[in-house]
Structures are given as C-alpha cells and as structure tokens.
Design a protein around this motif. Structure first.
Motif, short mmCIF file in Angstrom:
data_model
loop_
_atom_site.label_atom_id
_atom_site.label_comp_id
_atom_site.label_asym_id
_atom_site.label_seq_id
_atom_site.Cartn_x
_atom_site.Cartn_y
_atom_site.Cartn_z
N ALA A 40 -30.63 42.51 107.57
CA ALA A 40 -32.02 42.48 108.06
C ALA A 40 -32.61 41.10 107.86
CB ALA A 40 -32.85 43.51 107.30
N GLY A 41 -33.60 40.77 108.65
CA GLY A 41 -34.27 39.48 108.53
C GLY A 41 -35.12 39.41 107.27
N ARG A 42 -35.41 38.19 106.86
CA ARG A 42 -36.20 38.01 105.63
C ARG A 42 -37.58 38.66 105.75
NH1 ARG A 42 -34.14 33.57 102.54
NH2 ARG A 42 -35.93 33.75 101.16
N ARG A 46 -39.05 41.38 103.23
CA ARG A 46 -40.32 41.14 102.52
C ARG A 46 -41.28 42.31 102.72
NH1 ARG A 46 -41.21 36.44 104.73
NH2 ARG A 46 -39.71 35.45 103.35
N ALA A 47 -41.34 42.82 103.95
CA ALA A 47 -42.21 43.96 104.24
C ALA A 47 -41.74 45.21 103.49
CB ALA A 47 -42.23 44.23 105.75
N ALA A 48 -40.42 45.38 103.39
CA ALA A 48 -39.86 46.53 102.67
C ALA A 48 -40.21 46.46 101.19
CB ALA A 48 -38.34 46.57 102.85
N LEU A 49 -40.11 45.27 100.59
CA LEU A 49 -40.43 45.10 99.18
C LEU A 49 -41.91 45.38 98.92
CD1 LEU A 49 -38.31 41.94 98.29
CD2 LEU A 49 -37.82 44.32 97.72
N LEU A 50 -42.76 44.98 99.86
CA LEU A 50 -44.19 45.26 99.71
C LEU A 50 -44.43 46.77 99.75
CD1 LEU A 50 -47.10 44.28 99.55
CD2 LEU A 50 -47.11 44.09 102.05
N GLU A 51 -43.75 47.46 100.66
CA GLU A 51 -43.90 48.92 100.75
C GLU A 51 -43.45 49.59 99.45
OE1 GLU A 51 -41.94 52.64 103.30
OE2 GLU A 51 -42.05 50.63 104.21
#
Length: 216
Positions: A40-42, A46-51
C-alpha cells in the motif's frame, strides 16, 4: 469469470496482524515497512495508522512515529467490565434469535472445546473460544455491541494469550462457555445473559494472577 473481491483495507490488515500477535505491545510501526508488507502507498498506511490510533489500538509518539499500544492491568480490568455488560447483552439477544442451525453450530464449537481441553490443546481451545464469542455476537444481530466488542478484543489481545496459557484456565472456562451455549439453546435470554456475565466475572478474577500491574 469469477467476480473480483475488493481489497481489504490497510487498517483491517494491520488490526488483524496485531490480533494474531504478529505485532507486539510497544513495537514501533514504521510506515515504510508497513507499505512494503501490505503493498500500500504511504498515504494509505498513514490513514490506517490514524484510524487505529482513534480506536486506541496504537499510539502516536512525538518524533518516534506509531507503536502498538500496551494495555495496563487497570485498563484490562475496565475493558473486561465493559465486555461483561455487552457480552451479556449479545448472549441474551442470541437466545431470542437463534435458529436450530445456529444452536447446532454453537454446540459443535462446544464439542470442539471439550476435545481441545481433553487433549491439552491450549491454542486450539483459545481459537475455539474466540469463535464462540464471535458467533454469539453474530447471532445476536446487535451491530453496535459487536463493533465495540471487536475493538475491545483488539486492545486486549495480549492478555487473552496470557490467560489462555494460565495452567488450569481452559478447565475453568470450559463449563462457563458450555453454560452460555446451553442457555442460548434453551432460548432463555435471562440465563444466557447471566452465564455470559459469570464467565467474564471469572476472567476478571483471573487477570491479576497472570498480568503485571503496568500502571505502577
């Protein structure tokens, strides 16, 4: 031509890796490594980690990125207290809604749990334990409770593994799980809720015996 399935979201894949013990508490989650691992793209990582941070599963550390959040004994107790209420609700709803096929499936899981205890298969028992709780949630049809319980399960995954390895724990919890199954099979919501709460009360008693108090 078979229908192509949509890709699994990155957050779900990281969450499952944490649940499986592939990422451990306090382990750093490096965006570049996650990007390579999950293809997956960075930005997606990043969005996944925020979630996952919003769920309380990971934490962001200033100048150090993200890491898997360690849950203290005090938090584990609070999580289990909330689970007691919600698992009781789901068991009661499952008793109201279970079909004959649902009951047969629960009893099949119960038979597998008996076999696992008899053969000393601790990890097999732990997997069936999780299957049973998940199936009760599904039968209950209570989406909100199920969503909250799934998040709590993710936060408490390390404690679940430690409990599973406690000597004698499967022998203690087996009759508790079988009582939940039989109450649902009898379509007795009050008894199903009582049995589920009794099981989680037993977990509460066991937690201090197997977990260090990390809040000290």
């Amino acid at each position: 031509m078979p229908e192509s399935r949509p890709p699994v979201p990155v957050a779900a894949r990281i969450r499952e890796a944490i649940l499986a013990g592939e990422f451990v508490p306090n382990q750093r989650l490096i965006e570049a490594d996650l990007s390579d691992r999950f293809g997956a793209g960075r930005a997606a990582v990043r969005a996944a980690l925020l979630e996952l941070a919003n769920e309380g599963l990971i934490e962001r550390v200033q100048n150090r990125g993200a890491r898997v959040r360690a849950v203290s004994l005090a938090e584990a107790i609070e999580i289990t207290e909330v689970r007691m209420v919600l698992e009781g609700l789901c068991a009661a709803k499952a008793a109201e809604r279970a079909t004959d096929a649902d009951i047969a499936g629960l009893r099949e899981i119960g038979a597998g749990m008996r076999d696992a205890v008899a053969s000393g298969d601790v990890f097999g028992y732990s997997d069936l334990n999780q299957r049973l709780h998940a199936r009760v949630r599904e039968i209950s049809g209570h989406g909100t409770a199920s969503d909250v319980l799934e998040r709590l399960r993710a936060q408490n995954v390390r404690h679940r593994f430690r409990l599973a390895l406690q000597p004698g724990r499967p022998q203690t919890s087996l009759p508790e799980h079988l009582a939940i199954i039989e109450a649902i099979a009898a379509r007795d919501p009050a008894e199903a809720e009582r049995a589920a709460r009794a099981h989680l009360a037993s977990v509460l008693e066991a937690l201090p015996q197997v977990l260090p108090d990390e809040s000290r």
